[in-house]
Structure formats: structure tokens, C-alpha cells
Scaffold this motif. Structure first.
Motif, PDB file in Angstrom:
ATOM      1  N   ALA A 188     -53.330 -50.018  35.084  1.00  0.00           N
ATOM      2  CA  ALA A 188     -53.078 -51.146  34.185  1.00  0.00           C
ATOM      3  C   ALA A 188     -54.338 -51.469  33.382  1.00  0.00           C
ATOM      4  CB  ALA A 188     -52.614 -52.365  34.978  1.00  0.00           C
ATOM      5  N   ARG A 189     -55.471 -51.458  34.041  1.00  0.00           N
ATOM      6  CA  ARG A 189     -56.727 -51.748  33.335  1.00  0.00           C
ATOM      7  C   ARG A 189     -57.007 -50.686  32.274  1.00  0.00           C
ATOM      8  NH1 ARG A 189     -60.802 -55.206  34.305  1.00  0.00           N
ATOM      9  NH2 ARG A 189     -59.896 -55.807  36.313  1.00  0.00           N
ATOM     10  N   LEU A 190     -56.710 -49.445  32.596  1.00  0.00           N
ATOM     11  CA  LEU A 190     -56.922 -48.362  31.638  1.00  0.00           C
ATOM     12  C   LEU A 190     -56.019 -48.534  30.420  1.00  0.00           C
ATOM     13  CD1 LEU A 190     -58.460 -45.748  31.112  1.00  0.00           C
ATOM     14  CD2 LEU A 190     -56.694 -44.522  32.405  1.00  0.00           C
ATOM     15  N   LEU A 191     -54.755 -48.906  30.658  1.00  0.00           N
ATOM     16  CA  LEU A 191     -53.840 -49.152  29.544  1.00  0.00           C
ATOM     17  C   LEU A 191     -54.315 -50.332  28.703  1.00  0.00           C
ATOM     18  CD1 LEU A 191     -50.377 -48.651  31.285  1.00  0.00           C
ATOM     19  CD2 LEU A 191     -51.405 -47.179  29.541  1.00  0.00           C
ATOM     20  N   ALA A 192     -54.761 -51.410  29.365  1.00  0.00           N
ATOM     21  CA  ALA A 192     -55.232 -52.586  28.644  1.00  0.00           C
ATOM     22  C   ALA A 192     -56.438 -52.257  27.773  1.00  0.00           C
ATOM     23  CB  ALA A 192     -55.577 -53.697  29.640  1.00  0.00           C
ATOM     24  N   GLU A 193     -57.377 -51.519  28.351  1.00  0.00           N
ATOM     25  CA  GLU A 193     -58.591 -51.176  27.601  1.00  0.00           C
ATOM     26  C   GLU A 193     -58.293 -50.223  26.450  1.00  0.00           C
ATOM     27  OE1 GLU A 193     -61.005 -49.689  30.748  1.00  0.00           O
ATOM     28  OE2 GLU A 193     -61.750 -51.688  31.350  1.00  0.00           O
ATOM     29  N   THR A 194     -57.217 -49.443  26.578  1.00  0.00           N
ATOM     30  CA  THR A 194     -56.868 -48.472  25.535  1.00  0.00           C
ATOM     31  C   THR A 194     -56.026 -49.099  24.434  1.00  0.00           C
ATOM     32  OG1 THR A 194     -56.860 -46.699  27.191  1.00  0.00           O
ATOM     33  CG2 THR A 194     -55.785 -46.236  25.088  1.00  0.00           C
ATOM     34  N   GLY A 239     -40.272 -50.338  23.998  1.00  0.00           N
ATOM     35  CA  GLY A 239     -40.650 -51.186  22.875  1.00  0.00           C
ATOM     36  C   GLY A 239     -41.589 -50.512  21.907  1.00  0.00           C
ATOM     37  N   GLY A 240     -42.478 -51.316  21.319  1.00  0.00           N
ATOM     38  CA  GLY A 240     -43.300 -50.876  20.205  1.00  0.00           C
ATOM     39  C   GLY A 240     -44.418 -49.916  20.555  1.00  0.00           C
ATOM     40  N   MET A 241     -44.657 -49.679  21.847  1.00  0.00           N
ATOM     41  CA  MET A 241     -45.623 -48.667  22.282  1.00  0.00           C
ATOM     42  C   MET A 241     -44.827 -47.483  22.811  1.00  0.00           C
ATOM     43  SD  MET A 241     -48.862 -47.903  22.658  1.00  0.00           S
ATOM     44  CE  MET A 241     -49.570 -49.531  22.400  1.00  0.00           C
ATOM     45  N   ALA A 242     -44.943 -46.335  22.162  1.00  0.00           N
ATOM     46  CA  ALA A 242     -44.144 -45.173  22.528  1.00  0.00           C
ATOM     47  C   ALA A 242     -44.545 -44.641  23.904  1.00  0.00           C
ATOM     48  CB  ALA A 242     -44.295 -44.070  21.484  1.00  0.00           C
ATOM     49  N   LEU A 243     -43.557 -44.144  24.650  1.00  0.00           N
ATOM     50  CA  LEU A 243     -43.817 -43.579  25.978  1.00  0.00           C
ATOM     51  C   LEU A 243     -44.847 -42.460  25.917  1.00  0.00           C
ATOM     52  CD1 LEU A 243     -40.268 -43.318  27.621  1.00  0.00           C
ATOM     53  CD2 LEU A 243     -42.091 -44.949  28.141  1.00  0.00           C
ATOM     54  N   GLU A 244     -44.774 -41.649  24.865  1.00  0.00           N
ATOM     55  CA  GLU A 244     -45.696 -40.527  24.759  1.00  0.00           C
ATOM     56  C   GLU A 244     -47.151 -41.008  24.720  1.00  0.00           C
ATOM     57  OE1 GLU A 244     -41.913 -39.270  22.484  1.00  0.00           O
ATOM     58  OE2 GLU A 244     -43.018 -41.110  22.938  1.00  0.00           O
ATOM     59  N   GLN A 245     -47.395 -42.132  24.037  1.00  0.00           N
ATOM     60  CA  GLN A 245     -48.753 -42.675  23.982  1.00  0.00           C
ATOM     61  C   GLN A 245     -49.224 -43.107  25.365  1.00  0.00           C
ATOM     62  OE1 GLN A 245     -47.455 -45.422  20.569  1.00  0.00           O
ATOM     63  NE2 GLN A 245     -49.646 -45.223  20.228  1.00  0.00           N
ATOM     64  N   ILE A 246     -48.339 -43.772  26.093  1.00  0.00           N
ATOM     65  CA  ILE A 246     -48.685 -44.279  27.423  1.00  0.00           C
ATOM     66  C   ILE A 246     -48.961 -43.129  28.378  1.00  0.00           C
ATOM     67  CG2 ILE A 246     -47.729 -45.510  29.421  1.00  0.00           C
ATOM     68  CD1 ILE A 246     -46.173 -47.205  27.239  1.00  0.00           C
ATOM     69  N   VAL A 271     -52.251 -41.408  28.508  1.00  0.00           N
ATOM     70  CA  VAL A 271     -53.364 -42.130  29.126  1.00  0.00           C
ATOM     71  C   VAL A 271     -53.273 -42.147  30.645  1.00  0.00           C
ATOM     72  CG1 VAL A 271     -54.498 -44.396  29.309  1.00  0.00           C
ATOM     73  CG2 VAL A 271     -53.704 -43.568  27.085  1.00  0.00           C
ATOM     74  N   ILE A 272     -52.066 -42.377  31.201  1.00  0.00           N
ATOM     75  CA  ILE A 272     -51.952 -42.529  32.663  1.00  0.00           C
ATOM     76  C   ILE A 272     -51.011 -41.520  33.311  1.00  0.00           C
ATOM     77  CG2 ILE A 272     -52.548 -44.977  32.620  1.00  0.00           C
ATOM     78  CD1 ILE A 272     -49.532 -45.559  33.044  1.00  0.00           C
ATOM     79  N   GLY A 273     -50.481 -40.585  32.538  1.00  0.00           N
ATOM     80  CA  GLY A 273     -49.569 -39.602  33.115  1.00  0.00           C
ATOM     81  C   GLY A 273     -48.134 -40.097  33.130  1.00  0.00           C
ATOM     82  N   PRO A 274     -47.226 -39.366  33.792  1.00  0.00           N
ATOM     83  CA  PRO A 274     -45.793 -39.691  33.758  1.00  0.00           C
ATOM     84  C   PRO A 274     -45.495 -41.089  34.282  1.00  0.00           C
ATOM     85  CG  PRO A 274     -46.152 -37.497  34.678  1.00  0.00           C
ATOM     86  CD  PRO A 274     -47.500 -38.142  34.560  1.00  0.00           C
TER      87      PRO A 274
END
Length: 317
Positions: free
Chosen positions: A77-83, A189-196, A199-202
Motif C-alpha cells: 500500500a505504501r509503495l502504491l501511495a508513493e507511486t 476505476g481511473g487507475m488501470a490494473l496494468e499500472q498497479i 508496481v506490486i504484481g498481480p
């Protein structure tokens, strides 16, 4: 009487007095109130006619402030937030007891995000409390993407609407929680799964709930126009109908009047389509049509989230 303007100071005064205001974000416009004030939160539910079992998203302007409202931020979660913050991503995290039960519908997690809009970031920096802010529309209806949409729908129930122009993304935020250390998408939503996933894998995807949703925006019937909406199958064309409207991806259908159709993106740009989705649905809902046919989008990028919204809009209560 509702005012529309760009004065952060005026919006701050209303919020500090316990009122609600309309705020712009990159996703959609929100109906905001002091997340730490149960009376202000109750006003949000009342104005939206929103069921109290549907939790709200808490908005603030920094990860340091988020840490005041949660008890833990897992490393992914922190990695996603920082990214991705500020941006169209909401994280479900273990809530601190500073957050009222009403905000989370009694759940042990709170949905938090940092919106990417200069006016609202400026507003959040001026406040000493976070904002609870669902979309600024009557519950279950099409989300607003301009200040005028908010005024048209909620009128005098909202004393002030910050006008930040049209929403640049046009889809609500993607919501991710963490169950048994597994990242799970609860709302596309507005952040595509591919982007996520880069950063953190599946990630797992679990986006539907008929009652007692674990996250905002999980109810089966949602984001719907007043007119019945029929979601077509890929490649399907609607039957001829002189009282029908159509929402199409790139090209109008042949059997429906051209002025009763709205094209999401003539060039096939999914980002442009997402930005136009709710505004075009709202326009179609205002036309003299008896029903609306919707063409599904390609299942890639933001197409997944748009198809999710269309499926929910097509569910009749």
C-alpha cells in the motif's frame, strides 16, 4: 442559494462551520464534509439520500496526514501511495478510532486517497481535518464531472461548489484493499490494473456486493441514468428504435437517430472515452428517448472500469 466559484477561503469557511461543499477532483466532483464531524457526515448521507451501510472515502493532501487516520500501511500500500498519489487511487487501510463509524459504516477499514486537483489540494492544505467526499450526485445516479452537474442535481442543498473545470479522468478512483496480505481491487476505476500490477504484481479483483459493501461503490446497481439502459454484447447492434438513444465507443449505430447518439472517442482513445462517459450518459438521459443502448468498451486499460460502470447502470432496482 448555491454559489459556484473558485474561492478556497469561502469553501473553507463553509466546511469549518459543518456544512458540505462540492469539490473538484480529477475523477469526479465530490460532496465534501468534515470527516471527523459526525453531523457533517450525516449531512452528506442526507443530501445524497445515500444508504448508511455504504462507506465513504476520506480525502487528504499528504501521506503523513493519512498516517493519522489509519493504524497500519502495509508495504504494498505504501509503495502504491508513493507511486500514484496524488491520483485516482483509493486504499482500504485499518482505521484509527479518530474516524467515526459513520464514515466507514462500522467497518474496521477506512478508504483514503489524495486527489490530484490543484484547487482541492489547496483546500485540503488549508484545513485541519480530512474530508469525507463521495460523488456529488443523488445516490445511484450518474456521477458529476462539472460544477454545473452538481448544481443541477443537488441545487440549494449545497451552499458552495468549487469550480475546477471538467474532471480530467472522469471515472471514480480505483479502490484496493489487502486481504490476507493479498492486494484486492474492490472497485475498478481511473487507475488501470496494468499500472498497479507493474508496481506490486498481480492483484485479485472483487468488485460486486449486493449489500453491506466492504468499500465505496460496490453496490450492484449504481451510476445509473433514469432511462433504462441496455448493455449490448461485444459486436451486437441494437434493433431499430426511433425512441432509443445510444452510447457508442467510436462510431454511431445505423438504426438510431444520429442526434440521439453520443460517441465516447472517435479515435478509440480509452482515456478520452472515460472522460466523456458520465457527461454523455447524462446528456442521453436528458434527450426525448425511452431507453439507452450502450456499446461495451475494449477490456483493456480504463475499458475494464467503464464496462463495470455500464454493467451496474444496466441493473434495474
Amino acid at each position: 442559494m448555491t454559489q459556484i466559484g473558485t474561492d478556497i477561503h469561502v469553501a473553507t469557511q463553509f466546511l469549518e462551520a459543518g456544512n458540505v461543499v462540492g469539490i473538484p477532483t480529477e475523477t469526479v466532483y465530490g460532496l465534501a464534509g468534515n470527516a471527523l464531524n459526525p453531523d457533517a457526515v450525516l449531512t452528506i448521507f442526507r443530501v445524497k439520500n445515500r444508504p448508511a451501510f455504504d462507506p465513504l472515502i476520506v480525502h487528504t493532501d499528504s501521506l503523513i496526514k493519512v498516517e493519522q487516520f489509519v493504524t497500519d500501511i502495509p508495504e504494498p500500500a505504501r509503495l502504491l501511495a508513493e507511486t500514484f498519489w496524488p491520483g485516482p487511487l483509493t486504499l482500504l487501510l485499518p482505521r484509527h478510532d479518530r474516524i467515526p463509524d459513520l464514515v466507514t459504516s462500522g467497518l474496521p477499514t477506512v478508504a483514503v486517497r489524495i486527489p490530484n486537483h490543484p484547487l482541492t489540494l489547496g483546500l485540503l492544505r488549508s484545513l485541519d481535518f480530512p474530508l469525507a467526499a463521495p460523488s456529488a450526485n443523488p445516490f445511484g445516479y450518474i456521477s458529476p464531472t462539472t460544477a454545473q452537474h452538481v448544481a443541477d442535481q443537488l441545487g440549494d442543498q449545497v451552499p458552495y461548489i468549487l469550480d475546477g473545470g471538467p474532471a480530467s479522468v472522469g471515472l471514480e478512483s480505483t479502490i484496493i484493499g489487502f486481504e490476507n496480505n493479498t492486494a484486492t481491487v474492490f472497485r475498478l476505476g481511473g487507475m488501470a490494473l496494468e499500472q498497479i500490477e507493474r508496481v506490486i504484481g498481480p492483484v485479485a479483483v472483487r468488485t460486486h456486493s449486493t449489500s453491506n459493501p466492504k468499500a465505496p461503490g460496490m453496490l450492484s446497481s449504481h451510476y445509473a441514468p433514469r432511462k433504462p439502459l441496455v448493455l449490448l454484447q461485444p459486436g451486437e447492434t441494437p434493433p431499430f428504435h426511433d425512441k432509443a438513444g445510444a452510447l457508442v465507443f467510436r462510431e454511431p449505430f445505423g438504426g438510431i437517430q444520429p442526434d440521439h447518439q453520443r460517441v465516447l472517442s472517435p479515435t478509440g482513445d480509452l482515456n478520452e472515452a472515460a472522460k466523456n462517459l458520465f457527461a454523455h450518459l447524462r446528456t442521453l438521459d436528458s434527450l426525448p428517448v425511452e431507453m439507452i443502448y450502450a456499446e461495451p468498451l475494449p477490456n483493456q486499460g480504463l475499458g475494464w472500469a467503464m464496462n463495470d460502470r455500464l454493467r451496474r447502470a444496466a441493473v434495474q432496482p
